[in-house]
Design a protein around this motif. Sequence first.
Motif, mmCIF file in Angstrom:
data_model
loop_
_atom_site.group_PDB
_atom_site.id
_atom_site.type_symbol
_atom_site.label_atom_id
_atom_site.label_comp_id
_atom_site.label_asym_id
_atom_site.label_seq_id
_atom_site.Cartn_x
_atom_site.Cartn_y
_atom_site.Cartn_z
ATOM 1 N N LEU A 45 0.880 -1.175 0.000
ATOM 2 C CA LEU A 45 0.000 0.000 0.000
ATOM 3 C C LEU A 45 0.915 1.221 0.000
ATOM 4 C CD1 LEU A 45 -2.449 -1.222 2.747
ATOM 5 C CD2 LEU A 45 -3.048 -0.789 0.374
ATOM 6 N N THR A 46 1.208 1.714 -1.185
ATOM 7 C CA THR A 46 2.168 2.805 -1.290
ATOM 8 C C THR A 46 1.628 3.935 -2.157
ATOM 9 O OG1 THR A 46 3.258 1.831 -3.219
ATOM 10 C CG2 THR A 46 4.151 1.236 -1.063
ATOM 11 N N PHE A 47 2.197 5.093 -1.967
ATOM 12 C CA PHE A 47 2.031 6.216 -2.879
ATOM 13 C C PHE A 47 3.235 7.123 -2.713
ATOM 14 C CE2 PHE A 47 -0.647 7.347 0.835
ATOM 15 C CZ PHE A 47 -0.069 8.545 1.238
ATOM 16 N N GLU A 48 3.456 7.954 -3.711
ATOM 17 C CA GLU A 48 4.540 8.926 -3.643
ATOM 18 C C GLU A 48 3.901 10.299 -3.586
ATOM 19 O OE1 GLU A 48 8.061 7.869 -5.982
ATOM 20 O OE2 GLU A 48 6.835 6.219 -6.738
ATOM 21 N N VAL A 73 -13.554 -4.606 0.839
ATOM 22 C CA VAL A 73 -13.211 -3.224 0.514
ATOM 23 C C VAL A 73 -14.145 -2.758 -0.584
ATOM 24 C CG1 VAL A 73 -11.419 -1.653 -0.309
ATOM 25 C CG2 VAL A 73 -10.789 -3.637 1.096
ATOM 26 N N ASP A 74 -14.903 -1.714 -0.288
ATOM 27 C CA ASP A 74 -15.787 -1.116 -1.289
ATOM 28 C C ASP A 74 -15.071 -0.025 -2.081
ATOM 29 O OD1 ASP A 74 -18.180 -2.628 -0.709
ATOM 30 O OD2 ASP A 74 -18.264 -1.517 1.160
ATOM 31 N N HIS A 75 -14.288 0.808 -1.373
ATOM 32 C CA HIS A 75 -13.544 1.904 -1.996
ATOM 33 C C HIS A 75 -12.215 2.090 -1.279
ATOM 34 C CE1 HIS A 75 -17.752 2.911 -3.012
ATOM 35 N NE2 HIS A 75 -17.211 3.301 -4.147
ATOM 36 N N TYR A 76 -11.242 2.572 -2.006
ATOM 37 C CA TYR A 76 -9.976 2.961 -1.408
ATOM 38 C C TYR A 76 -9.570 4.290 -2.034
ATOM 39 C CZ TYR A 76 -7.658 1.515 -5.720
ATOM 40 O OH TYR A 76 -7.276 1.404 -7.025
ATOM 41 N N GLY A 77 -8.750 5.025 -1.322
ATOM 42 C CA GLY A 77 -8.313 6.288 -1.885
ATOM 43 C C GLY A 77 -7.353 7.029 -0.994
ATOM 44 N N ILE A 78 -7.064 8.228 -1.437
ATOM 45 C CA ILE A 78 -6.158 9.122 -0.735
ATOM 46 C C ILE A 78 -6.948 10.377 -0.371
ATOM 47 C CG2 ILE A 78 -3.986 10.415 -0.860
ATOM 48 C CD1 ILE A 78 -3.622 7.365 -1.155
ATOM 49 N N VAL A 137 0.071 13.824 -5.163
ATOM 50 C CA VAL A 137 0.211 12.376 -4.973
ATOM 51 C C VAL A 137 0.316 11.714 -6.341
ATOM 52 C CG1 VAL A 137 -0.955 10.319 -4.100
ATOM 53 C CG2 VAL A 137 -1.095 12.463 -2.826
ATOM 54 N N ASP A 138 1.139 10.667 -6.407
ATOM 55 C CA ASP A 138 1.296 9.932 -7.655
ATOM 56 C C ASP A 138 1.654 8.479 -7.339
ATOM 57 O OD1 ASP A 138 1.285 9.639 -10.398
ATOM 58 O OD2 ASP A 138 3.084 10.808 -10.748
ATOM 59 N N ASN A 139 1.537 7.627 -8.320
ATOM 60 C CA ASN A 139 1.913 6.213 -8.237
ATOM 61 C C ASN A 139 1.293 5.533 -7.018
ATOM 62 O OD1 ASN A 139 3.368 6.518 -10.578
ATOM 63 N ND2 ASN A 139 5.277 6.954 -9.520
ATOM 64 N N VAL A 140 -0.026 5.566 -6.948
ATOM 65 C CA VAL A 140 -0.768 4.944 -5.856
ATOM 66 C C VAL A 140 -0.899 3.449 -6.141
ATOM 67 C CG1 VAL A 140 -2.983 4.882 -4.647
ATOM 68 C CG2 VAL A 140 -2.028 7.083 -5.401
ATOM 69 N N SER A 141 -0.362 2.606 -5.220
ATOM 70 C CA SER A 141 -0.406 1.150 -5.406
ATOM 71 C C SER A 141 -1.334 0.510 -4.392
ATOM 72 C CB SER A 141 0.987 0.550 -5.256
ATOM 73 O OG SER A 141 1.801 0.947 -6.330
ATOM 74 N N PHE A 142 -2.335 -0.204 -4.906
ATOM 75 C CA PHE A 142 -3.312 -0.912 -4.084
ATOM 76 C C PHE A 142 -3.631 -2.220 -4.770
ATOM 77 C CE2 PHE A 142 -7.637 -2.108 -2.974
ATOM 78 C CZ PHE A 142 -7.618 -2.009 -1.599
ATOM 79 N N ASN A 143 -3.594 -3.315 -4.033
ATOM 80 C CA ASN A 143 -3.924 -4.648 -4.533
ATOM 81 C C ASN A 143 -3.122 -5.021 -5.786
ATOM 82 O OD1 ASN A 143 -5.355 -7.104 -4.297
ATOM 83 N ND2 ASN A 143 -6.757 -6.462 -5.902
ATOM 84 N N GLY A 144 -1.873 -4.607 -5.830
ATOM 85 C CA GLY A 144 -1.012 -4.969 -6.939
ATOM 86 C C GLY A 144 -1.122 -4.093 -8.169
ATOM 87 N N CYS A 145 -1.987 -3.083 -8.145
ATOM 88 C CA CYS A 145 -2.139 -2.171 -9.275
ATOM 89 C C CYS A 145 -1.636 -0.789 -8.879
ATOM 90 C CB CYS A 145 -3.602 -2.065 -9.694
ATOM 91 S SG CYS A 145 -4.280 -3.623 -10.280
ATOM 92 N N THR A 146 -0.930 -0.137 -9.792
ATOM 93 C CA THR A 146 -0.420 1.201 -9.531
ATOM 94 C C THR A 146 -1.083 2.184 -10.484
ATOM 95 O OG1 THR A 146 1.701 0.338 -8.775
ATOM 96 C CG2 THR A 146 1.650 2.647 -9.453
ATOM 97 N N THR A 147 -1.598 3.272 -9.919
ATOM 98 C CA THR A 147 -2.207 4.339 -10.713
ATOM 99 C C THR A 147 -1.231 5.493 -10.809
ATOM 100 O OG1 THR A 147 -4.408 3.708 -9.956
ATOM 101 C CG2 THR A 147 -4.166 5.912 -10.903
ATOM 102 N N ASN A 148 -0.869 5.832 -12.035
ATOM 103 C CA ASN A 148 -0.005 6.975 -12.308
ATOM 104 C C ASN A 148 -0.904 8.112 -12.786
ATOM 105 O OD1 ASN A 148 2.122 8.691 -12.989
ATOM 106 N ND2 ASN A 148 2.290 7.813 -15.036
#
Length: 171
Positions: free
Chosen positions: A43-46, A124-129, A142-153
Amino acid sequence: MTATKVVDTDGSLEFMTTADKPREASYHAAGQLPLADAAKKPLTFEKSAGNANWQIRVTGANTGANDGFATFVWSAPAAAGKADAASSNQWWATRDLPGIARGKNATLAELTAAANSANHKTVVDHYGISSQPNEKTGKVNVDNVSFNGCTTNFAATGASGAFGSLDSLIP
């Protein structure tokens, strides 16, 4: 999206809080992913310097309420950099769970075990920052949010409209 760089050169998601709007958040649907599965992955983000928090919204947890709704929250350190919440003992829940009072710090594994106790199936219904600084005003990217093995750039594109790289997805 904004062209502001966090770690890469293509932009980021910006949260700007003001006295009139002291909280901002961005959530993504998780499709009722079992919490136990999500808690096993990074569970990471930059981020830039400023307040940014993980929020994991669940249902089915052992909260005493019929819907079992709760939000699990973790606040990243204020400094810029990569924030990794997976092994932190600074998570807390918005509802009481067996053995863990609302707002009391715990690991995500401890919150997950308590939420799933007594044969509850927490999803888990929703996740976020989110960003909700104590000062009420601030800016964080915020960038490169990783949840459940997927990263959002989060990338800003010059050709898109008001929603940046997500413009084609907004009806």
